[in-house]
Design a protein around this motif. Sequence first.
Motif, short mmCIF file in Angstrom:
data_model
loop_
_atom_site.label_atom_id
_atom_site.label_comp_id
_atom_site.label_asym_id
_atom_site.label_seq_id
_atom_site.Cartn_x
_atom_site.Cartn_y
_atom_site.Cartn_z
N PRO A 52 8.67 -0.79 -57.01
CA PRO A 52 7.68 0.58 -57.76
C PRO A 52 8.25 1.46 -58.45
O PRO A 52 7.71 2.14 -59.30
CB PRO A 52 7.09 0.99 -56.30
CG PRO A 52 6.94 -0.08 -55.47
CD PRO A 52 8.44 -1.00 -55.85
N ALA A 174 2.84 -3.06 -47.87
CA ALA A 174 1.33 -3.14 -48.40
C ALA A 174 1.17 -1.81 -49.19
O ALA A 174 0.32 -1.69 -50.21
CB ALA A 174 0.54 -3.17 -47.12
N LEU A 175 1.71 -0.58 -48.84
CA LEU A 175 1.47 0.68 -49.48
C LEU A 175 2.08 0.86 -51.00
O LEU A 175 1.23 1.14 -51.78
CB LEU A 175 2.17 1.78 -48.55
CG LEU A 175 1.42 2.19 -47.12
CD1 LEU A 175 2.17 3.27 -46.58
CD2 LEU A 175 -0.17 2.75 -47.31
N GLN A 177 2.68 -1.88 -52.73
CA GLN A 177 1.87 -2.80 -53.48
C GLN A 177 0.62 -2.18 -54.08
O GLN A 177 0.48 -2.43 -55.03
CB GLN A 177 1.79 -4.12 -52.78
CG GLN A 177 1.22 -5.41 -53.58
CD GLN A 177 1.57 -6.52 -53.04
OE1 GLN A 177 0.75 -6.60 -51.78
NE2 GLN A 177 2.09 -7.64 -53.31
N SER A 178 -0.04 -1.51 -53.17
CA SER A 178 -1.38 -1.12 -53.44
C SER A 178 -1.29 0.52 -54.06
O SER A 178 -2.20 0.66 -55.15
CB SER A 178 -2.28 -0.93 -52.36
OG SER A 178 -1.71 -0.03 -51.31
N GLY A 179 -0.22 1.14 -53.77
CA GLY A 179 -0.34 2.45 -54.41
C GLY A 179 0.95 3.19 -55.03
O GLY A 179 0.97 4.16 -55.24
N GLU A 283 5.98 -9.13 -52.52
CA GLU A 283 6.55 -8.00 -51.62
C GLU A 283 6.46 -8.18 -50.28
O GLU A 283 7.00 -8.01 -49.48
CB GLU A 283 6.29 -6.63 -52.40
CG GLU A 283 7.03 -6.54 -53.69
CD GLU A 283 6.64 -5.24 -54.28
OE1 GLU A 283 6.52 -4.12 -53.22
OE2 GLU A 283 6.46 -4.89 -55.36
N VAL A 284 4.78 -8.16 -50.22
CA VAL A 284 4.48 -8.35 -48.83
C VAL A 284 4.79 -9.59 -48.02
O VAL A 284 5.09 -9.47 -46.60
CB VAL A 284 2.91 -8.36 -48.81
CG1 VAL A 284 2.19 -8.63 -47.36
CG2 VAL A 284 2.27 -6.84 -49.21
#
Length: 439
Positions: A52, A174-175, A177-179, A283-284
């Motif tokens: 990220p 998860a954080l 990947q989503s944000g 990633e997850v």
Amino acid sequence: MVPPNCNVPVSNMIAQSRPFGQRYAFVVVGVIFLCLLIAAGLRSAPSVMMLPLEESFGWRRDVVSLAAAIGIFLYGLTGPFAAALMERIGLRRTLLAALLIMSGSTALSLLMTKPWHLLITWGVFSGIGSGAVATVLGATIVNRWFKTNRGLVMGLMSASSATGLLVFLPLLAALAQSGGWKPVAIAIAIATAALLPLVWLLVPERPASIGMVRYGAEADDVPPTSPASQGNFLAHTLGTLRRAAGTRVFWYLFATFFVCGFTTNGLVGTHLIAFCGDMGIGEVQAAGLLSMMGIFDLIGTTLSGWLTDRFDPRKLLGVYYAIRGLSLIYLPYSGFSATSLIIFAVLYGLDWIATVPPTLRLANEAFGDRSGPIVFGWIVAGHQVGAASAAFFGGTMRELQGNYELAFMIAGMTAIAAACISLLINTSRPAFDPEPQAA
């Protein structure tokens, strides 16, 4: 009429009301376990932030790896000084200050825009703060609160890093990947700040502070007093290093723990998710692999503590490092199929931190209960020097070669070498002046 205990400070009255008797030691262990768990989550966060940050700022992996390496290096270097500071100004004060630094530096990183901001927040300050909430904290708690069952308790607290992977990495991945990277920093800052009231309310300075003795000790037990409790703690910490450095056993333990750090949180902890990303694994899913390793390390490290109370710790270290080396050599040629990755996670996970209980026992046998925790802090510093080297080494090798294969092969060979060194350790003659040894 004046109550008969009117001259007793309120804090002492509260302390005397602690429940569970000698078993209150396990309440302290539970709180410290949570602190070590959150610190492990903080130290593992750069592995899920790497991609990220690359996407958000265009920073190369070697830049992010450098920040991780600085943090890991200072995490280790802080340890022996933190151990002495715990004796000088108090364990609880030192721990509260460390948690404040960890939470503050992580929150401050939300404002970063340049690479040097990353180096300062996630490198320098988080490294110093988390360095006081590390293996040396567990060793200090074990020596202060336990006369017996030390290996088992140290195994449980060492396993907190594995549990940190288990609890945090899937969530953080998860954080991320989503944000992106910011939700990761926010989660770590909040979790760290939440520990402050727990430490303040539930962690006394030592058993005597609440009118108790160490777990497993007789009523007349007098625990050893560290020389660091008086005088200049910096001078004592460095003086202890000077004395320890004159012994062969110190350098054997330092070398093996250097390799331990090189092959765990330095290389695998920092780069495995990125390595899996190069192989087409998300990633997850890669974080789930680390979590599986965390489950097996929780089992392996606890079992290692039990074994350390009963068997020759040198032979245990030899077995652990050999298995780790073979696992790392196997990974680049595994094909990264689901089955092969599960095999790696099981073999590697079982001894991720299993080396800690036997290493602590050898340090206490060689250097005694009074100096053992500080010497162990310097040995842990070797662990983190190795981890910092691997964190930067892995990123550099990836940039130069375009893959991680050679980096993992070299790490595997160093683990095989550490297995051989472990068998050379001899603590039959005390390295320092003889002291009463732990039961």
